[in-house]
Design an enzyme around this catalytic site. Sequence first.
Site, short mmCIF file in Angstrom:
data_model
loop_
_atom_site.label_atom_id
_atom_site.label_comp_id
_atom_site.label_asym_id
_atom_site.label_seq_id
_atom_site.Cartn_x
_atom_site.Cartn_y
_atom_site.Cartn_z
N GLY A 177 1.36 -18.71 8.90
CA GLY A 177 1.11 -17.98 7.66
C GLY A 177 1.36 -18.74 6.37
O GLY A 177 1.14 -19.96 6.29
N HIS A 196 -24.03 14.36 1.49
CA HIS A 196 -23.81 14.84 0.12
C HIS A 196 -22.76 15.94 0.14
O HIS A 196 -22.80 16.80 1.01
CB HIS A 196 -25.12 15.41 -0.45
CG HIS A 196 -24.94 16.04 -1.78
ND1 HIS A 196 -24.78 15.30 -2.94
CD2 HIS A 196 -24.85 17.36 -2.15
CE1 HIS A 196 -24.61 16.13 -3.95
NE2 HIS A 196 -24.65 17.39 -3.51
N LYS A 227 0.84 -1.22 0.00
CA LYS A 227 0.00 0.00 0.00
C LYS A 227 0.86 1.25 0.00
O LYS A 227 0.51 2.27 -0.61
CB LYS A 227 -0.95 -0.01 1.19
CG LYS A 227 -2.31 -0.60 0.87
CD LYS A 227 -2.36 -2.10 0.86
CE LYS A 227 -2.43 -2.80 -0.41
NZ LYS A 227 -2.44 -4.27 -0.29
N MET A 276 -7.14 -15.85 2.45
CA MET A 276 -5.82 -15.49 2.97
C MET A 276 -5.77 -13.98 3.13
O MET A 276 -5.23 -13.27 2.28
CB MET A 276 -4.74 -16.00 2.03
CG MET A 276 -4.54 -17.49 2.11
SD MET A 276 -3.20 -17.99 1.03
CE MET A 276 -2.76 -19.56 1.72
P1 FAD Z 1 1.77 -14.23 8.29
O1 FAD Z 1 1.52 -12.78 8.21
O2 FAD Z 1 2.32 -14.91 7.09
O3 FAD Z 1 2.77 -14.44 9.52
C1 FAD Z 1 3.32 -15.67 9.83
C2 FAD Z 1 4.58 -15.44 10.64
O4 FAD Z 1 5.00 -16.69 11.18
C3 FAD Z 1 5.77 -14.93 9.82
O5 FAD Z 1 6.32 -13.80 10.42
C4 FAD Z 1 6.75 -16.10 9.82
O6 FAD Z 1 8.10 -15.66 9.81
C5 FAD Z 1 6.42 -16.77 11.14
N1 FAD Z 1 6.78 -18.17 11.21
C6 FAD Z 1 6.50 -19.16 10.33
N2 FAD Z 1 6.94 -20.35 10.79
C7 FAD Z 1 7.52 -20.09 11.97
C8 FAD Z 1 8.14 -20.92 12.95
N3 FAD Z 1 8.21 -22.25 12.80
N4 FAD Z 1 8.64 -20.33 14.05
C9 FAD Z 1 8.54 -18.99 14.24
N5 FAD Z 1 7.95 -18.17 13.37
C10 FAD Z 1 7.43 -18.72 12.25
N6 FAD Z 1 -4.15 -9.11 3.21
C11 FAD Z 1 -5.07 -8.17 3.46
O7 FAD Z 1 -6.01 -8.42 4.21
N7 FAD Z 1 -4.99 -6.91 2.91
C12 FAD Z 1 -3.99 -6.58 2.06
O8 FAD Z 1 -3.93 -5.45 1.59
C13 FAD Z 1 -3.00 -7.55 1.77
N8 FAD Z 1 -1.99 -7.26 0.94
C14 FAD Z 1 -1.03 -8.21 0.69
C15 FAD Z 1 0.00 -7.90 -0.18
C16 FAD Z 1 0.98 -8.83 -0.47
C17 FAD Z 1 2.11 -8.47 -1.42
C18 FAD Z 1 0.94 -10.10 0.17
C19 FAD Z 1 2.02 -11.12 -0.10
C20 FAD Z 1 -0.10 -10.43 1.02
C21 FAD Z 1 -1.10 -9.49 1.29
N9 FAD Z 1 -2.17 -9.78 2.13
C22 FAD Z 1 -3.12 -8.83 2.37
C23 FAD Z 1 -2.32 -11.10 2.77
C24 FAD Z 1 -1.83 -11.02 4.23
O9 FAD Z 1 -0.49 -10.58 4.26
C25 FAD Z 1 -1.96 -12.37 4.91
O10 FAD Z 1 -3.29 -12.84 4.77
C26 FAD Z 1 -1.64 -12.27 6.40
O11 FAD Z 1 -0.33 -11.79 6.58
C27 FAD Z 1 -1.79 -13.62 7.08
O12 FAD Z 1 -1.49 -13.47 8.43
P2 FAD Z 1 -0.95 -14.70 9.31
O13 FAD Z 1 -0.81 -14.15 10.69
O14 FAD Z 1 -1.79 -15.88 9.09
O15 FAD Z 1 0.49 -15.06 8.71
P1 NAD Z 2 -4.93 -14.76 -6.12
O1 NAD Z 2 -5.54 -16.05 -5.77
O2 NAD Z 2 -5.60 -13.51 -5.75
O3 NAD Z 2 -4.68 -14.67 -7.68
C1 NAD Z 2 -3.96 -15.64 -8.38
C2 NAD Z 2 -4.35 -15.53 -9.85
O4 NAD Z 2 -3.48 -16.35 -10.58
C3 NAD Z 2 -5.78 -16.00 -10.14
O5 NAD Z 2 -6.41 -15.05 -10.95
C4 NAD Z 2 -5.57 -17.34 -10.84
O6 NAD Z 2 -6.59 -17.63 -11.77
C5 NAD Z 2 -4.23 -17.09 -11.51
N1 NAD Z 2 -3.46 -18.30 -11.81
C6 NAD Z 2 -3.33 -19.41 -11.04
N2 NAD Z 2 -2.52 -20.30 -11.65
C7 NAD Z 2 -2.12 -19.73 -12.80
C8 NAD Z 2 -1.26 -20.15 -13.86
N3 NAD Z 2 -0.66 -21.33 -13.83
N4 NAD Z 2 -1.08 -19.30 -14.90
C9 NAD Z 2 -1.69 -18.09 -14.94
N5 NAD Z 2 -2.51 -17.64 -13.97
C10 NAD Z 2 -2.71 -18.45 -12.91
O7 NAD Z 2 -3.44 -14.84 -5.50
P2 NAD Z 2 -2.33 -13.72 -5.34
O8 NAD Z 2 -2.67 -12.53 -6.15
O9 NAD Z 2 -1.03 -14.42 -5.54
O10 NAD Z 2 -2.47 -13.37 -3.82
C11 NAD Z 2 -2.25 -14.38 -2.80
C12 NAD Z 2 -3.10 -14.13 -1.61
O11 NAD Z 2 -2.71 -12.95 -0.94
C13 NAD Z 2 -4.56 -14.00 -1.98
O12 NAD Z 2 -5.26 -15.04 -1.38
C14 NAD Z 2 -5.00 -12.69 -1.43
O13 NAD Z 2 -6.14 -12.83 -0.67
C15 NAD Z 2 -3.84 -12.20 -0.57
N6 NAD Z 2 -3.65 -10.78 -0.90
C16 NAD Z 2 -4.63 -9.91 -0.55
C17 NAD Z 2 -4.51 -8.59 -0.89
C18 NAD Z 2 -5.61 -7.65 -0.50
O14 NAD Z 2 -6.41 -8.00 0.34
N7 NAD Z 2 -5.67 -6.46 -1.08
C19 NAD Z 2 -3.42 -8.13 -1.60
C20 NAD Z 2 -2.45 -9.04 -1.97
C21 NAD Z 2 -2.58 -10.37 -1.60
#
Ligand code: FAD
Ligand code: NAD
Length: 467
Positions: A145, A445, A51, A319
């Site tokens: 995670g 509005h 973001k 997720m």
């Molecule tokens: P995680 O955030 O993955 O945290 C898990 C933690 O566990 C990590 O710090 C890891 O190092 C630690 N860990 C793992 N194994 C061990 C171990 N054995 N011992 C100690 N520590 C360990 N979601 C949204 O809702 N809004 C968004 O805008 C959004 N944007 C995203 C953008 C990107 C680029 C990505 C990749 C994801 C985004 N997500 C977003 C998804 C969001 O980040 C995840 O759904 C969320 O972080 C999940 O939270 P969690 O606590 O389950 O796990």
């Molecule tokens: P996603 O599931 O949102 O999108 C993956 C896309 O890849 C889908 O459209 C799928 O049809 C396509 N795809 C799958 N296999 C493919 C292939 N072999 N070739 C071409 N296309 C293929 O997954 P993401 O964008 O990687 O994000 C991962 C997770 O992180 C999501 O579950 C999402 O909820 C979370 N996330 C959330 C936010 C947010 O809330 N704003 C932002 C980033 C990530």
Amino acid sequence: MESFDITIIGSGPGGYVAAIRAAQLGLKTAIIEKYSTLGGTCLNVGCIPSKALLDSSEHYHNAVHNFSTHGIEVKDVKPNIEQMINRKNDVVSQTCNGIKFLMDKNKITVFEGVGSFVNATTLKITDKDGKSQEISSAKTIIATGSKPNYFPGMEPDKKRIITSTEALSLKEIPGKMIVIGGGVIGLELGSVYGRLGTKIEVVEFAPSIIPTMDETMGKELTRVLKKEGFKFHMEHRVQKVENKGDKVVLTALNKKGEEVTMEADYCLVAVGRKPYTAGLNAEAAGVKLNDRGQVEVNDHLQTTASNIYAIGDVVRGAMLAHKAEEEGVFVVEHIAGQKPHMNYDLIPGVVYTWPEVASVGKTEKELKVAGREIKVGSFPIKALGRARASMDIAGLIKVIADKETDEVLGVHMIGPRVADLIMEAVVAMEYRASAEDIARICHPHPTYSEAMKEAALDAFEKRPLHI
Ligand code: FAD
Ligand code: NAD
């Protein structure tokens, strides 16, 4: 051996929120995190940094494309990727330090190292120098995670074939980037670089982008992003991606089965994420994984070991950070003997492109497949005075209600600031509002929220006011 009432493995939004709630309820709480910064994927390489870069790139895009129409003349506007990444890093470290502060404030013991099970009540923490210590814990929550997923032929080398993690710290603005996956990550990070001048080509397996959201959203977002220069290759099956030193070459099969090749500076692999359980030694505690690699849980998020629970990306379901947080609170309150409730039907989803996309409840297709009799109302953003004032005219709001009872079953939005606007729909649906209820609420509005009232009026009795 030190002992705790509850230990959480993983400090992402699921883990650290669970720890805070446990401490609030008077439990002696520990959290184990393998990295030196707390906050997990979301704070370090997910929600927050993406973001931050979306905001910076949007400012740049507006300066280049929209300021002059507003009567603001700026000359020689140039993106400075190094500064953008530095600012993003500052935002991340401030946010992660905030979590450390919250752990200290709540007297939560933080262990740095990989957490693993010795048995169901003993945990081992191994630090980066290989030193380990053991603690005992009456209850444990697994909150480890997820990690980026990929399929054979598209293995990231983290140099030119990259995941979201590398895309958040590039040292240059690519001339061209191929994005595999037209989902949330692909479109958000594609937007960051697209706005900075990178040519973006999305290769998507499905017939539509953001395929899990309501079809109208994908159609409208495709239209807007095409205007911004995105190229889409839908229904393409990626065969392989190769790093050729200074470029990548992708080979895919199109709908007709013909081979298509494309070249770019980078290829971002964004085809979903997979649960992360490596190093946990879950079997030693009797914790089973399912065939998708997720920790198997029941309705109380309890694993196959009765004193061990699991939450967030490592278990079934969306997720999303807010889903992980709610599950963290749910599990701790359940352990404390309370009767918490979580409504999985009303977890909102947001895509932070511009226009933003936001959604809650069922899509039109899901309801039709389920055989529900529905009525659909919609209202275009461009009909709002507020939208004309800000020049953000793309998008619409769609309200779906039950044909007979008028109960709202799904709300889907694409437009300016709908990431925040969706909460009106979530609150309304949590209280099982009808479309008429929303339509009769006085909306300020001029605001974008008026589109919600109008779409509800359209769903209720097909009588919007301003169109
Ligand atoms: P995680 O955030 O993955 O945290 C898990 C933690 O566990 C990590 O710090 C890891 O190092 C630690 N860990 C793992 N194994 C061990 C171990 N054995 N011992 C100690 N520590 C360990 N979601 C949204 O809702 N809004 C968004 O805008 C959004 N944007 C995203 C953008 C990107 C680029 C990505 C990749 C994801 C985004 N997500 C977003 C998804 C969001 O980040 C995840 O759904 C969320 O972080 C999940 O939270 P969690 O606590 O389950 O796990
Ligand atoms: P996603 O599931 O949102 O999108 C993956 C896309 O890849 C889908 O459209 C799928 O049809 C396509 N795809 C799958 N296999 C493919 C292939 N072999 N070739 C071409 N296309 C293929 O997954 P993401 O964008 O990687 O994000 C991962 C997770 O992180 C999501 O579950 C999402 O909820 C979370 N996330 C959330 C936010 C947010 O809330 N704003 C932002 C980033 C990530």
